[in-house]
Design a protein around this motif. Structure first.
Motif, PDB file in Angstrom:
ATOM      1  N   THR A  32       5.566  22.539 161.339  1.00 17.04           N
ATOM      2  CA  THR A  32       4.971  21.250 161.007  1.00 17.04           C
ATOM      3  C   THR A  32       4.160  21.346 159.727  1.00 17.04           C
ATOM      4  O   THR A  32       3.810  22.438 159.269  1.00 17.04           O
ATOM      5  CB  THR A  32       4.040  20.766 162.132  1.00 17.04           C
ATOM      6  N   GLU A  33       3.839  20.200 159.157  1.00 14.21           N
ATOM      7  CA  GLU A  33       2.904  20.177 158.045  1.00 14.21           C
ATOM      8  C   GLU A  33       1.513  20.536 158.541  1.00 14.21           C
ATOM      9  O   GLU A  33       1.235  20.526 159.743  1.00 14.21           O
ATOM     10  CB  GLU A  33       2.884  18.784 157.406  1.00 14.21           C
ATOM     11  N   LYS A  34       0.622  20.860 157.621  1.00 12.24           N
ATOM     12  CA  LYS A  34      -0.729  21.267 158.003  1.00 12.24           C
ATOM     13  C   LYS A  34      -1.420  20.165 158.804  1.00 12.24           C
ATOM     14  O   LYS A  34      -1.405  19.003 158.435  1.00 12.24           O
ATOM     15  CB  LYS A  34      -1.543  21.603 156.753  1.00 12.24           C
ATOM     16  N   VAL A  35      -2.001  20.551 159.925  1.00  9.59           N
ATOM     17  CA  VAL A  35      -2.770  19.632 160.765  1.00  9.59           C
ATOM     18  C   VAL A  35      -4.243  19.892 160.476  1.00  9.59           C
ATOM     19  O   VAL A  35      -4.718  21.014 160.624  1.00  9.59           O
ATOM     20  CB  VAL A  35      -2.480  19.859 162.260  1.00  9.59           C
ATOM     21  N   GLU A  36      -4.967  18.885 160.052  1.00  4.12           N
ATOM     22  CA  GLU A  36      -6.350  19.078 159.625  1.00  4.12           C
ATOM     23  C   GLU A  36      -7.260  18.104 160.356  1.00  4.12           C
ATOM     24  O   GLU A  36      -6.926  16.938 160.545  1.00  4.12           O
ATOM     25  CB  GLU A  36      -6.457  18.863 158.117  1.00  4.12           C
ATOM     26  N   LEU A  37      -8.411  18.602 160.795  1.00  2.00           N
ATOM     27  CA  LEU A  37      -9.392  17.746 161.448  1.00  2.00           C
ATOM     28  C   LEU A  37     -10.038  16.845 160.398  1.00  2.00           C
ATOM     29  O   LEU A  37     -10.592  17.323 159.411  1.00  2.00           O
ATOM     30  CB  LEU A  37     -10.471  18.594 162.129  1.00  2.00           C
TER      31      LEU A  37
END
Length: 791
Positions: A32-37
């Motif tokens: 997946t693409e980067k998951v960022e808070l």
């Protein structure tokens, strides 16, 4: 032509289903693409809820595993993050992307020592659940290890304020005060809306001494839970964008908010106690709301405690507590901070913080207490005072020089309005106003707690050896020596010089700079990328010449085979709607080797799109529609079902009349006339029956108000199947003069049905119904004596 007023969108639904009903193959595993808070999510309570206290909406899926190899998701992920793993295998947990998203950040926020991990990650998924997590780190493994040492050193400073004979609530107070005094709220970045990531971590609060609320909370949790073994949670509120702590003492939970007890802008030495050890009710009164109440804080024991009425640190030493009462200026000693007897050791004049030269003053003592060695140290308005705990006597420790005062001293009054001891230094703020609404940094001065002398250097400096590639911290220095920067790496071999400090006794001597010589040897070579001298092929290794980045020695290293890097495809055949294709054979362009045989690709099948209606369907008979394949253009004709009898209430219109179905059915159906649309119509003929889509309906009624206030009607002919005329049916038809009733079935005429028509109107009816209709058309129907009913 009769028309329906319903069923207009059914064709579009069919087309949508045909076009959107295709499926798309998903590869076995995707990154997946980067998951960022996001900042909007940062204080969502679900990310701070401890594991084991879920509300059932987050975390491990119902089909997932609670443990894999005897470890929970949190244990597995936290352990791998501490090892700086590049990929964390979580396939055994069989968790969805949403569940991993929640539990990954819960893991970060439940383990304050993971400050070197960014609030972002990528993940591998097989389309059903996440198989692996790719973390994102903000420090290398070696830097993170050194940073943790710095954090632990800061925690040890805080633990110096704690004694084994303290109660847990007293330990909580000591750490609360230390953190508020030595950590500064990152107000400048907060106001600019660009708070750096480090200010959200325990590292920011403990190592850099600058943080925002979640940084304070994680630091407090790290010391209380990791170092003192006292259960301490972080809670948050999305509605007020804030985080604080929930601490367990004696089996009861209490709220502690160090952030809100540390003023902004920062005032050095100042700490309030308005948000310390409060119940749910107590913390709500100070402005907190919206947290996740997975633990109730119901005990109100500490809600009304004033904590010595102190706006500074409350200090513990040898069984006694010391604090300054800001209202009275008294230095107090007590054996019990909650209920002990107070002894006044020293009194500061609370009126000495002058506001001007005319005698006005600021109310209260702006004096803050610190402990150093065997002394209590605190500021008065014009000097720094000490209180010797051994001798139990006060004395002046330091008076600022005139050089430290601002240039406008003659016209403005200056006081010491902030104070603390840090790194053997007196830190104090000389400013005109205790309530400055700006950074205090420009007003702060520093001086040694005790005036120190410069030591003589030893006759011989130590002989040291180190290993190339290691930091200076890997060399154990003799007593009295410290590296200026222990993180510096030794990157060259031979006799190298590095800066250090020498101080035989920090209480007496200043630290002096010395340059220490280290014999650096290369124990393990670290090779550079080198230069390829023999190119590798698909089946044969190559060679490259590399140099050690530390000592320069060279070596020849193998270069792996290229392993068929240039790939091509042959015999590819594209499938059609009705014929199979072939995926193609994979081969190496360089060596022509067949790498993988292809597979048969099944026909794609027609994808039909709606073109239009060929034959209209009726209520009793089906029609036909045309479809075209969007891939190959082939056509097909599809039979459509009969529409069936319209439901009761369905509207039809014919010429100038609108009808409503009263009795549905393909035979024996009935309708009622509900309205006339012909505003200029002079003669209205209500038919015996109408036919719509092959179905014949008897016209059996004239609805209420069907022709009310029609201005032009002069004559109405009522068909043979009408059985009722509704109220107000012709009311207000002022030009209506002739009503011909062909029906012998009329059973009712509604109230005011013919009111306000022509006074001399004539109603014609079948001869056999004359007597009956005279009774129906009575005065209630609007009939007047000037009117006449005749055959």
């Amino acid at each position: 032509m009769k028309k329906k007023i319903y069923g207009l969108c059914m064709g579009f639904v069919a087309v949508f289903l045909l076009v959107c009903g295709q499926t798309k193959a998903v590869s076995a595993e995707q990154l997946t693409e980067k998951v960022e808070l996001t900042e909007e999510e940062r204080y969502d309570p679900k990310y701070y809820r401890p594991f084991g206290k879920t509300d059932g909406t987050e975390g491990i899926d119902a089909t997932g595993a609670a443990e894999v190899n005897g470890k929970t998701f949190e244990e597995t992920v936290a352990e791998q993050l501490r090892l700086h793993a590049e990929l964390i295998d979580v396939s055994g947990f069989k968790m969805s992307s949403d569940a991993v998203h929640t539990d990954y950040f819960r893991t970060l926020f439940s383990n304050a020592e993971l400050f070197f991990v960014d609030s972002a990650y990528s993940a591998y998924t097989n389309g059903r659940y996440v198989t692996g997590i790719v973390p994102q780190y903000n420090m290398s493994a070696s830097v993170a290890e050194e940073a943790l040492q710095v954090v632990d050193a800061a925690a040890e400073e805080a633990l110096d304020m704690v004694s084994d004979d303290m109660e847990d609530y007293e330990k909580a107070l000591a750490i609360h005060d230390w953190l508020a005094v030595y950590c500064e709220y990152d107000y400048e970045h907060y106001l600019a809306n660009n708070v750096p990531a480090v200010s959200h971590t325990a590292y920011g609060a403990l190592a850099q001494k600058v943080a925002v609320c979640d940084g304070y909370s994680k630091a407090y949790q790290y010391i209380m839970q990791n170092k003192l073994g006292i259960s301490c949670l972080v809670v948050s509120s999305d509605s007020i964008s804030h985080a604080w702590n929930l601490i367990e003492i004696g089996g009861q939970y209490y709220h502690v908010d160090v952030t809100w007890d540390d003023p902004t802008w920062d005032v050095i030495g100042r700490v309030t106690h308005n948000n310390f050890l409060l119940s749910d009710t107590g913390i709500t009164k100070t402005g907190h709301s919206g947290w996740d109440e997975y633990e109730k804080a119901s005990d109100t024991t500490f809600d009304s405690i004033t904590w010595g009425k102190s706006d500074g640190s409350i200090i513990y030493d040898e069984g006694y507590w010391y604090y300054i009462n800001q209202s009275t200026g008294e230095l107090i000693k007590t054996d019990d901070i909650l209920n002990g007897a107070d002894t006044v050791l020293y009194t500061i004049d609370p009126k000495s913080w002058k506001a001007d030269n005319a005698g006005s003053y600021y109310l209260g003592a702006f004096s803050y207490l610190q402990k150093y060695e065997d002394m209590l140290i605190f500021n008065e308005a014009k000097k720094i005072t000490k209180y010797d705990l051994t001798m139990q006597t006060p004395g002046t420790l330091y008076i600022p020089s005139t050089a430290e005062l601002p240039e406008d001293t003659d016209t403005a009054v200056y006081n010491i309005c902030g104070f603390k001891v840090a790194e053997d230094m007196l830190c104090y703020a000389i400013q005109p106003n205790p309530y400055l609404e700006q950074s205090q940094s420009s007003y702060i001065h520093k001086t040694d707690v005790i005036e120190k002398i410069t030591p003589d250097l030893p006759d011989e400096l130590p002989e040291l050896s180190g290993i190339a590639g290691k930091p200076l911290s890997s060399i154990i220095l003799p007593e009295f020596y410290t590296w200026a920067d222990p993180t510096v790496k030794m990157t060259q071999t031979g006799q190298m010089t590095y800066m250090a400090y020498y101080c035989p006794d920090k209480k007496v001597y200043k630290s002096v700079v010395v340059n220490l010589t280290v014999k650096v040897d290369c124990v393990e070579h670290e090779w550079n990328d080198g230069m390829i001298t023999v190119q590798p092929t698909c089946s044969k290794e190559g060679e490259k010449t590399c140099s050690c980045i530390y000592c320069g020695v060279t070596t020849v290293l193998p270069v792996a085979v290229t392993d068929h890097q240039n790939i091509g495809m042959r015999n590819v055949t594209t499938p059609t709607c009705v014929t199979a294709g072939y995926s193609g054979d994979m081969y190496c362009i360089d060596c022509q080797a067949l790498i993988r045989k292809g597979t048969v690709v099944p026909p794609t099948g027609h994808v039909w799109a709606y073109e239009g209606i060929l034959t209209e369907a009726t209520a009793t008979e089906g029609g036909t529609a045309s479809y075209i394949c969007v891939n190959c253009g082939e056509h097909k004709i599809v039979a459509t079902a009969a529409m069936g009898a319209p439901e009761k209430g369905t509207l039809f219109y014919d010429d100038d009349l609108i009808y409503a179905v009263t009795v549905p059915g393909t035979s024996g159906g009935m309708v009622s006339v509900v309205k006339s649309t012909g505003s200029q119509t002079k003669t209205v003929v209500i038919p015996d029956a109408i036919t719509v889509d092959g179905i014949t309906y008897k016209v059996s009624a004239i609805s209420a108000k069907a022709f009310k206030n029609h201005k032009k009607i002069r004559k109405i002919v009522i068909g043979t199947n009408v059985t009722s005329i509704g109220k107000d049916a012709f009311n207000g038809c002022k030009k209506l003069k002739n009503i011909t009733i062909r029906s012998s079935k009329v059973k009712s005429v509604g109230k005011n049905a013919i009111k306000n028509i022509k006074k001399n109107a004539r109603i014609y009816c079948p001869k056999k119904k004359l007597r009956a209709y005279k009774k129906l058309f009575n005065s209630k129907s609007g009939f007047k004596k000037t009117m006449k009913i005749t055959k």
